[in-house]
Write a protein that holds these residues in place. Sequence first.
Motif, PDB file in Angstrom:
ATOM      1  N   GLY A  35       0.776  -1.620  -0.249  1.00 21.66           N
ATOM      2  CA  GLY A  35       0.197   0.301  -0.053  1.00 21.66           C
ATOM      3  C   GLY A  35       1.322   1.341   0.590  1.00 21.66           C
ATOM      4  N   GLY A  36       0.016   2.257  -0.390  1.00 22.46           N
ATOM      5  CA  GLY A  36       0.873   3.383   0.116  1.00 22.46           C
ATOM      6  C   GLY A  36      -0.209   4.712  -0.454  1.00 22.46           C
ATOM      7  N   LEU A  37       0.368   6.062  -0.171  1.00 23.97           N
ATOM      8  CA  LEU A  37      -0.100   7.116  -1.468  1.00 23.97           C
ATOM      9  C   LEU A  37       0.611   6.813  -2.920  1.00 23.97           C
ATOM     10  CD1 LEU A  37      -1.018   9.551  -0.917  1.00 23.97           C
ATOM     11  CD2 LEU A  37       0.713  11.136  -0.340  1.00 23.97           C
ATOM     12  N   VAL A  38      -0.465   7.537  -3.418  1.00 16.69           N
ATOM     13  CA  VAL A  38      -0.195   7.425  -4.758  1.00 16.69           C
ATOM     14  C   VAL A  38      -1.160   8.830  -5.594  1.00 16.69           C
ATOM     15  CG1 VAL A  38       0.627   5.167  -5.796  1.00 16.69           C
ATOM     16  CG2 VAL A  38      -2.105   5.757  -5.658  1.00 16.69           C
ATOM     17  N   GLN A  39      -0.937   9.448  -6.721  1.00 17.18           N
ATOM     18  CA  GLN A  39      -1.897   9.787  -7.414  1.00 17.18           C
ATOM     19  C   GLN A  39      -2.729   9.590  -8.389  1.00 17.18           C
ATOM     20  OE1 GLN A  39       0.483  13.269  -9.681  1.00 17.18           O
ATOM     21  NE2 GLN A  39       1.565  14.114  -8.218  1.00 17.18           N
ATOM     22  N   ASN A  90      -4.608  -0.663 -11.373  1.00  8.05           N
ATOM     23  CA  ASN A  90      -3.811   0.536 -12.137  1.00  8.05           C
ATOM     24  C   ASN A  90      -4.862   1.078 -12.509  1.00  8.05           C
ATOM     25  OD1 ASN A  90      -1.569  -1.207 -13.101  1.00  8.05           O
ATOM     26  ND2 ASN A  90      -2.855  -1.939 -14.335  1.00  8.05           N
ATOM     27  N   SER A  91      -4.456   2.587 -13.311  1.00  9.41           N
ATOM     28  CA  SER A  91      -5.271   3.667 -13.302  1.00  9.41           C
ATOM     29  C   SER A  91      -6.390   3.782 -12.168  1.00  9.41           C
ATOM     30  CB  SER A  91      -6.831   3.572 -13.725  1.00  9.41           C
ATOM     31  OG  SER A  91      -5.707   3.135 -15.343  1.00  9.41           O
ATOM     32  N   LEU A  92      -5.413   4.471 -10.727  1.00  4.35           N
ATOM     33  CA  LEU A  92      -6.519   4.618  -9.750  1.00  4.35           C
ATOM     34  C   LEU A  92      -7.044   5.681  -9.279  1.00  4.35           C
ATOM     35  CD1 LEU A  92      -3.685   2.748  -7.656  1.00  4.35           C
ATOM     36  CD2 LEU A  92      -5.409   2.045  -7.072  1.00  4.35           C
ATOM     37  N   GLU A  93      -8.173   5.526  -8.937  1.00  3.34           N
ATOM     38  CA  GLU A  93      -9.019   6.379  -9.033  1.00  3.34           C
ATOM     39  C   GLU A  93      -9.454   7.422  -7.721  1.00  3.34           C
ATOM     40  OE1 GLU A  93     -12.840   5.258 -10.132  1.00  3.34           O
ATOM     41  OE2 GLU A  93     -11.754   5.033 -12.573  1.00  3.34           O
ATOM     42  N   PRO A  94      -9.883   8.567  -6.995  1.00  4.22           N
ATOM     43  CA  PRO A  94      -9.963   8.865  -5.813  1.00  4.22           C
ATOM     44  C   PRO A  94     -10.548   7.698  -4.706  1.00  4.22           C
ATOM     45  CG  PRO A  94      -9.472  10.489  -6.625  1.00  4.22           C
ATOM     46  CD  PRO A  94      -9.276   9.269  -7.859  1.00  4.22           C
ATOM     47  N   GLU A  95     -12.310   7.340  -5.147  1.00  2.00           N
ATOM     48  CA  GLU A  95     -12.497   6.545  -5.054  1.00  2.00           C
ATOM     49  C   GLU A  95     -12.019   4.956  -4.503  1.00  2.00           C
ATOM     50  OE1 GLU A  95     -14.380   9.901  -6.995  1.00  2.00           O
ATOM     51  OE2 GLU A  95     -12.526   7.967  -7.268  1.00  2.00           O
ATOM     52  N   ASP A  96     -10.834   4.464  -4.472  1.00  4.30           N
ATOM     53  CA  ASP A  96     -10.258   3.693  -4.243  1.00  4.30           C
ATOM     54  C   ASP A  96      -9.270   3.241  -3.178  1.00  4.30           C
ATOM     55  OD1 ASP A  96      -9.133   3.200  -8.323  1.00  4.30           O
ATOM     56  OD2 ASP A  96     -10.487   2.439  -7.511  1.00  4.30           O
ATOM     57  N   THR A  97      -9.400   5.185  -2.736  1.00  6.90           N
ATOM     58  CA  THR A  97      -8.307   5.064  -1.762  1.00  6.90           C
ATOM     59  C   THR A  97      -9.472   4.064  -0.425  1.00  6.90           C
ATOM     60  OG1 THR A  97      -8.090   7.431  -2.036  1.00  6.90           O
ATOM     61  CG2 THR A  97      -8.073   6.334   0.437  1.00  6.90           C
ATOM     62  N   GLY A 107      -4.495  -5.742   7.161  1.00  4.75           N
ATOM     63  CA  GLY A 107      -5.021  -4.550   5.972  1.00  4.75           C
ATOM     64  C   GLY A 107      -3.453  -3.419   6.148  1.00  4.75           C
ATOM     65  N   THR A 108      -3.534  -2.662   4.975  1.00  2.00           N
ATOM     66  CA  THR A 108      -2.803  -2.059   4.348  1.00  2.00           C
ATOM     67  C   THR A 108      -2.823  -1.098   3.768  1.00  2.00           C
ATOM     68  OG1 THR A 108      -0.757  -1.808   2.532  1.00  2.00           O
ATOM     69  CG2 THR A 108      -2.145  -3.446   1.783  1.00  2.00           C
ATOM     70  N   GLN A 109      -2.170   0.135   4.054  1.00  2.00           N
ATOM     71  CA  GLN A 109      -3.812   1.714   3.296  1.00  2.00           C
ATOM     72  C   GLN A 109      -2.598   1.833   2.269  1.00  2.00           C
ATOM     73  OE1 GLN A 109      -5.928   3.679   5.389  1.00  2.00           O
ATOM     74  NE2 GLN A 109      -6.153   4.274   3.142  1.00  2.00           N
ATOM     75  N   VAL A 110      -4.571   2.481   1.397  1.00  2.00           N
ATOM     76  CA  VAL A 110      -3.987   2.904  -0.400  1.00  2.00           C
ATOM     77  C   VAL A 110      -5.072   3.914  -0.581  1.00  2.00           C
ATOM     78  CG1 VAL A 110      -4.624   2.666  -2.817  1.00  2.00           C
ATOM     79  CG2 VAL A 110      -3.650   0.375  -1.276  1.00  2.00           C
ATOM     80  N   THR A 111      -4.310   5.140  -1.009  1.00  2.00           N
ATOM     81  CA  THR A 111      -4.561   6.616  -0.773  1.00  2.00           C
ATOM     82  C   THR A 111      -4.245   6.718  -2.198  1.00  2.00           C
ATOM     83  OG1 THR A 111      -4.243   6.801   1.882  1.00  2.00           O
ATOM     84  CG2 THR A 111      -4.353   8.671   0.769  1.00  2.00           C
ATOM     85  N   VAL A 112      -5.449   6.929  -2.976  1.00  2.00           N
ATOM     86  CA  VAL A 112      -5.219   7.508  -4.090  1.00  2.00           C
ATOM     87  C   VAL A 112      -5.980   9.032  -3.529  1.00  2.00           C
ATOM     88  CG1 VAL A 112      -5.777   7.530  -6.158  1.00  2.00           C
ATOM     89  CG2 VAL A 112      -5.989   5.408  -4.860  1.00  2.00           C
ATOM     90  N   SER A 113      -4.213  10.521  -3.880  1.00  2.00           N
ATOM     91  CA  SER A 113      -5.108  11.947  -4.513  1.00  2.00           C
ATOM     92  C   SER A 113      -3.912  12.647  -4.880  1.00  2.00           C
ATOM     93  CB  SER A 113      -5.266  12.029  -2.623  1.00  2.00           C
ATOM     94  OG  SER A 113      -5.018  13.279  -2.512  1.00  2.00           O
ATOM     95  N   SER A 114      -4.371  13.488  -4.990  1.00  2.00           N
ATOM     96  CA  SER A 114      -3.271  14.867  -5.856  1.00  2.00           C
ATOM     97  C   SER A 114      -2.776  15.906  -5.127  1.00  2.00           C
ATOM     98  CB  SER A 114      -4.636  15.132  -7.357  1.00  2.00           C
ATOM     99  OG  SER A 114      -5.598  15.802  -7.127  1.00  2.00           O
TER     100      SER A 114
END
Length: 125
Positions: free
Chosen positions: A9-13, A83-90, A118-125
């Motif tokens: 997991g992690g923080l991605v755009q 792939n193609s991660l969206e903020p809603e995937d957070t 669990g592992t945190q996934v954050t999708v944010s710009s």
Amino acid sequence: QLQLAESGGGLVQPGESLRLSCATGGFTSGRTTGWFRQAPGKEREGVSCINNKYGYTNYADSVKGRFTISRDTAKNTVYLQMNSLEPEDTAVYYCAIGNRWYGDRCGGSEAYGYWGQGTQVTVSS
């Protein structure tokens, strides 16, 4: 007693990719591995699942075409390529092991008896 450990997991755009791993620490052929996620204030939802023996897969409509589940039986590890991660995937993503394969669906969380932390996934710009 199976022990599951998620990682990756992690923080991605938005638009970027992540690959989650679920190490099961034991032989799980004949069982089903599922990925679930839970966002703040929302119920846990199924994302994808794989039949560990035959490799059959299922996906939630919200991730079809973007996420791919796979397994490495030699390593007792299941992956979720996102792939193609969206903020809603957070969300916090969990892997789980269940004893049944439900055919064209993954089964609810009650069908899985072993869970990772669990592992945190954050999708944010």
